[in-house]
Design a protein around this motif. Structure first.
Motif, mmCIF file in Angstrom:
data_model
loop_
_atom_site.group_PDB
_atom_site.id
_atom_site.type_symbol
_atom_site.label_atom_id
_atom_site.label_comp_id
_atom_site.label_asym_id
_atom_site.label_seq_id
_atom_site.Cartn_x
_atom_site.Cartn_y
_atom_site.Cartn_z
ATOM 1 N N ARG A 157 -0.399 -2.325 -8.653
ATOM 2 C CA ARG A 157 0.644 -3.114 -8.003
ATOM 3 C C ARG A 157 1.113 -2.441 -6.533
ATOM 4 O O ARG A 157 1.126 -1.142 -6.456
ATOM 5 N N ARG A 171 4.013 -6.347 -4.729
ATOM 6 C CA ARG A 171 4.448 -7.184 -5.593
ATOM 7 C C ARG A 171 4.562 -8.716 -5.343
ATOM 8 O O ARG A 171 5.355 -9.553 -5.689
ATOM 9 N N TRP A 207 0.124 -11.552 -11.593
ATOM 10 C CA TRP A 207 -1.051 -10.757 -12.051
ATOM 11 C C TRP A 207 -0.984 -9.231 -11.635
ATOM 12 O O TRP A 207 -1.921 -8.580 -12.195
ATOM 13 N N GLY A 214 2.172 -6.435 0.407
ATOM 14 C CA GLY A 214 1.477 -5.332 0.491
ATOM 15 C C GLY A 214 0.038 -5.085 1.035
ATOM 16 O O GLY A 214 -0.714 -6.012 0.821
ATOM 17 N N GLY A 230 -6.899 -11.630 3.893
ATOM 18 C CA GLY A 230 -5.950 -11.584 4.684
ATOM 19 C C GLY A 230 -6.228 -12.308 6.033
ATOM 20 O O GLY A 230 -6.891 -11.843 6.949
ATOM 21 N N VAL A 290 -4.112 -16.415 -3.061
ATOM 22 C CA VAL A 290 -3.328 -17.542 -3.592
ATOM 23 C C VAL A 290 -4.044 -18.456 -4.608
ATOM 24 O O VAL A 290 -4.921 -19.495 -4.411
#
Ligand SMILES: Cc1cc2nc3c(=O)[nH]c(=O)nc-3n(C[C@H](O)[C@H](O)[C@H](O)COP(=O)(O)OP(=O)(O)OC[C@H]3O[C@@H](n4cnc5c(N)ncnc54)[C@H](O)[C@@H]3O)c2cc1C
Length: 445
Positions: free
Chosen positions: A64, A67, A73, A130, A139, A401
């Motif tokens: 993680r 978040r 997930w 993050g 990204g 996504v």
């Protein structure tokens, strides 16, 4: 870097501890998870210890960073969350034009820290996301047509991977060592192969940008604007990236040209701005300042997004569907979002990448947002119906996504890179230590 008796190091928060609620909660409250423990790591050795501890205890783990996993997930019920959010180093090498960042940095922090030194990278639009999670999935945002995907700037990564039956070790993935892992980290998706503790990214020089927001009331012009935007945005001047975002009452175009003049920006967008009577705001400045002040996603607890890449132009029928769903949103904040592709995205970085959507014209995303749990079924149902209705017109989906109900999700996310990703998985994680709901399975034997 192995230990005979694995111990959790860093700050450990266990179920029942006073800080547990704050430590466990994710950005999207639709999928609450209750891990046995969360370990906040301070360095790569803490991450190694955490992976070894989980393996020796026989409990599942998740990585993680920011978040923002939309499907929850990066956490799990009953296992160990290995959190790198405290690892926020920023080491800029101005001569080499690179930066080494801790994977705990969120986009807002990265854009600000690099901007102060006159540099910029391609990121997504939401400041709280993050780097740890966004970069391995790809990204994209408003610098993407100029600079490529965020993952294209990744030239090296320090990654904790599984080692043997119980252990873990730190590896460097770069052009010379573990280059297949670097390839996979550029688009293969977070959580699959190991836990990244730092990224080394190629930097670009900051220039002044021209920034435009155009707002249209209602949806009367939505179909016409979408049609024109689909024609122009993917082939526009590479310095120009743009996005269209619609909610129940209005829609807006945001456009950014890195370098260039106001006249050039207006010329590029002329045919769109001539539709109806949009309220247009033009700004000039440096991207980090605009990014810091840009509107963010509203502060709501519940979200359901679906993703789709579009590689053949939408026919009129698809635009009619969008207008129909936008006239029937379950909440005022639910909407439809598109982001332009083309430009630099079309070029692979040296060494290649697992990102499989370089030929996309644009990305789009139906998304429901709401604040009342009583609306769960209505909002989730609307988003799913909207996605299913548009699916026949798209080609592929975005692992960041995720489309959780998709049957052939590996094909959707990775296309022809699927087999190679499975091979990389088999090399670095044959025992599937890093697994989640839609993680890549290791190639057989
Ligand atoms: C409001 C919002 C806006 C968004 N806008 C954009 C956008 O404009 N452009 C875009 O490209 N995307 C966008 N996204 C999607 C975003 O890229 C993903 O949600 C991303 O995976 C979040 O990363 P994170 O580190 O914040 O999340 P996390 O929940 O911490 O992690 C996400 C995934 O990455 C894994 N992971 C996290 N850290 C690491 C690590 N250090 N090593 C290995 N695996 C790791 C997790 O296990 C999980 O599978 C948006 C998401 C939200 C919620």
């Amino acid at each position: 870097m192995t230990t005979a008796t694995a111990k959790l190091t860093g700050e450990v928060v266990r179920a029942g501890d006073p800080g547990y609620e704050a430590a466990r909660i994710g950005w999207n409250r639709l999928y609450p998870r209750y891990p046995e423990a969360i370990v906040f790591c301070n360095d790569a050795q803490d991450v190694v210890n955490a992976v070894e501890w989980a393996r020796r205890e026989g409990i599942a783990l998740r990585a993680r960073s920011g978040r923002h996993s939309l499907d929850g997930w990066s956490s799990l019920d009953g296992g160990l969350v290995i959190d790198v959010s405290r690892m926020k180093c920023v080491e800029i090498d101005e001569t080499a034009r690179t930066v080494r960042v801790g994977t705990g940095l969120v986009q807002r922090e990265a854009v600000a820290a690099l901007g102060e030194r006159g540099f910029v990278i391609s990121t997504g639009s939401e400041g709280g996301v993050g780097l740890g999670g966004v970069i391995p999935g790809g990204g994209f945002g408003l610098l993407t047509r100029l600079l490529g995907m965020a993952c294209d700037a990744l030239i090296a990564a320090e990654i904790v991977v599984a080692d043997g039956p119980h252990s873990a070790k730190v590896v460097e993935a770069n052009e010379h060592h573990n280059s297949d892992l670097l390839w996979a980290w550029r688009g293969g998706g977070g959580g699959n192969f190991g836990i990244a503790t730092s990224y080394t990214l190629k930097l670009h020089e900051l220039s002044e940008v021209q920034f435009l927001i155009a707002k249209w009331d209602g949806h009367g012009d939505l179909g016409a604007v979408l049609r024109n935007w689909q024609r122009d945005a993917p082939v526009a001047d590479e310095r120009l990236s743009s996005a269209l975002d619609s909610d129940s009452t209005h829609f807006e175009l945001t456009a950014l040209m890195h370098g260039g003049s106001r006249q050039e920006l207006e010329d590029e967008l002329g045919s769109l701005l001539a539709i109806g009577t949009p309220e247009v705001t033009l700004m000039r400045g440096f991207w980090p300042d605009l990014y810091a002040n840009a509107d963010r996603a509203p502060d709501l607890p519940f979200w359901k997004f679906y993703s789709q890449f579009v590689k053949r132009p939408f026919p009129d029928k698809a635009f009619d569907l969008i207008v129909h769903y936008m006239a029937n949103t379950p909440t005022a904040t639910s909407g439809f979002f598109c982001s332009s592709f083309g430009g630099a995205v079309r070029h692979e970085p040296p060494g290649g990448s697992a990102f499989a959507h370089r030929d996309a014209l644009f990305y789009c995303e139906p998304g429901a947002a709401w604040d009342d749990a009583a609306l769960h079924a209505k909002a989730v149902g609307w988003a799913a119906d909207f996605w299913r209705a548009l699916r026949p017109f798209g080609d592929g989906a975005y692992i960041n996504v995720a489309n959780a109900p998709a049957a052939d999700w590996e094909r959707d996310y990775y296309g022809s890179n699927r087999e190679r990703l499975r091979q990389v998985k088999a090399t670095y994680d044959p025992e599937n230590v890093f697994s989640f709901e839609q993680s890549i399975p290791p190639a057989a034997g």
